[in-house]
Motif scaffolding. Structure first.
Motif, mmCIF file in Angstrom:
data_model
loop_
_atom_site.group_PDB
_atom_site.id
_atom_site.type_symbol
_atom_site.label_atom_id
_atom_site.label_comp_id
_atom_site.label_asym_id
_atom_site.label_seq_id
_atom_site.Cartn_x
_atom_site.Cartn_y
_atom_site.Cartn_z
ATOM 1 N N MET A 60 0.758 -1.089 -0.059
ATOM 2 C CA MET A 60 -0.086 0.127 -0.119
ATOM 3 C C MET A 60 1.053 1.139 -0.167
ATOM 4 S SD MET A 60 -3.165 0.066 -0.355
ATOM 5 C CE MET A 60 -4.675 -0.855 -0.204
ATOM 6 N N ASP A 62 1.745 5.483 0.411
ATOM 7 C CA ASP A 62 1.403 6.365 1.656
ATOM 8 C C ASP A 62 0.142 7.034 1.395
ATOM 9 O OD1 ASP A 62 3.778 5.952 2.946
ATOM 10 O OD2 ASP A 62 4.959 7.628 1.619
ATOM 11 N N PRO A 63 -0.532 7.531 2.643
ATOM 12 C CA PRO A 63 -1.710 8.118 2.297
ATOM 13 C C PRO A 63 -1.765 9.389 1.531
ATOM 14 C CG PRO A 63 -1.659 7.469 4.816
ATOM 15 C CD PRO A 63 -0.209 7.253 4.078
ATOM 16 N N ASP A 64 -2.751 9.665 0.868
ATOM 17 C CA ASP A 64 -2.849 10.813 0.055
ATOM 18 C C ASP A 64 -2.998 12.008 1.225
ATOM 19 O OD1 ASP A 64 -3.939 12.016 -2.953
ATOM 20 O OD2 ASP A 64 -4.283 13.131 -1.047
ATOM 21 N N GLN A 70 -5.288 5.569 0.662
ATOM 22 C CA GLN A 70 -4.175 4.647 0.092
ATOM 23 C C GLN A 70 -4.392 4.050 -0.982
ATOM 24 O OE1 GLN A 70 -3.575 3.091 4.256
ATOM 25 N NE2 GLN A 70 -1.408 3.187 3.431
#
Ligand code: A2P
Length: 284
Positions: A60, A62-64, A70
């Protein structure tokens, strides 16, 4: 009564649910150099593939920063294990600022990776016409599909000789391949299934370009000068007897493709088998 017992069951600890889509669990990790590692993971029960094929794997991302969402970060990886193996194996470079391998290099046993179970690729026996000798030409992590094919019984059923060349910058980068080939000699299962001493068909030709080793130079140069054929004790490549599979960096693939065409070999594909096939090694 039935409903009551359902309630009781719900209180028991829930079985571990995969947290990623298409998740597989890492079962082994080996670091070969500061630039190379291999790992094994569980194999989806429904995954069928031909030795030499690749799949998309990853983690996965990194988170936006805006949405917090993700997205999977996936790359094409040759499956390094053979089609009969109950687990899957992969061989990877570590690129410190590479989007995927900067993270993937830190995976540990028990971690999950994402694996899309849709194998594809051209480095398969089906893409080649029958021949006497098969050449596997690899640079760097391009050894991976051959790690699969060297453990594939069909390789030895189809050919009298199996020549594997591996060109790397440094000696340590040859170790994964060297150990794998050495292990074939004592692999009881393969010696039983393929035939005792099957590994004697293998001619292994490792070379390095930036560190001293018994054989130095790029395989392309060593073939052009005739040195590789003399060292191996084989006749130069010809379209009647020889078949080839190529997997390495782009410049290498182009150069060796040109040379193979020069020897009179034609490029094959799944839909139209011929005398050689090429695939680019993954670089992050
Ligand atoms: P060199 O050190 O002379 O560049 P990389 O790690 O960059 O993918 O390279 C892996 C190996 O492939 C290195 O030994 C490199 O040699 C070799 N190589 C790179 N380009 C070619 C080419 N065109 N023909 C043959 N070998 C090559």
């Amino acid at each position: 009564m039935t409903e009551m017992s359902t309630v009781t069951e719900a209180a028991a600890p829930a079985p571990k649910v995969p947290t990623l889509p298409d998740a597989q669990t890492v079962t082994e990790v080996k670091h070969w150099t500061d630039r190379l590692f291999s790992f094994r993971c569980t194999r989806p029960a429904a995954l069928r593939f031909r030795s030499g094929e690749f799949v998309m794997i990853g983690l996965m991302g990194d988170p936006d920063p805006k949405t917090g969402k993700q997205k999977p970060l996936l790359r094409a990886y040759s499956i390094a294990s053979p089609s009969w193996d109950e687990e899957l194996e992969f061989y990877s470079i570590k690129v410190q600022d590479g989007p995927l391998t900067s993270k993937l290099q830190h995976i540990k046993v028990g971690d999950e990776i994402i694996l899309r179970p849709k194998p594809v690729g051209t480095l398969v026996h089906d893409a080649l016409l029958p021949g006497k000798r098969i050449w596997f030409f690899a640079t760097g992590t391009g050894f991976a599909p051959f790690a699969s094919l060297l453990r594939e019984p069909q390789t030895y059923q189809d050919y009298d000789e199996v020549i594997i060349t591996h060109t790397c910058r440094e000696v340590g980068e040859l170790q994964y391949g060297r150990e794998l080939i050495e292990a074939l000699k004592t692999d009881e299962l393969l010696n039983e299934v393929i035939g005792e001493g099957f590994w004697k068909k293998i001619k292994y030709y490792p070379t390095t370009t930036r560190e001293e080793s018994p054989k130095m130079g790029r395989i392309t140069d060593l073939m052009r000068s005739g040195e590789a054929f003399a060292d191996l004790g084989v006749a130069p490549i010809n379209p009647e007897d020889d078949r080839a599979m190529v997997c390495g960096n782009l410049a290498f693939n182009l150069e060796i493709k040109d040379m193979l065409e020069g020897y009179g070999l034609e490029e094959g594909a799944n839909s139209k088998p011929a005398q050689y096939v090429v695939e680019k090694a993954f670089l992050d």
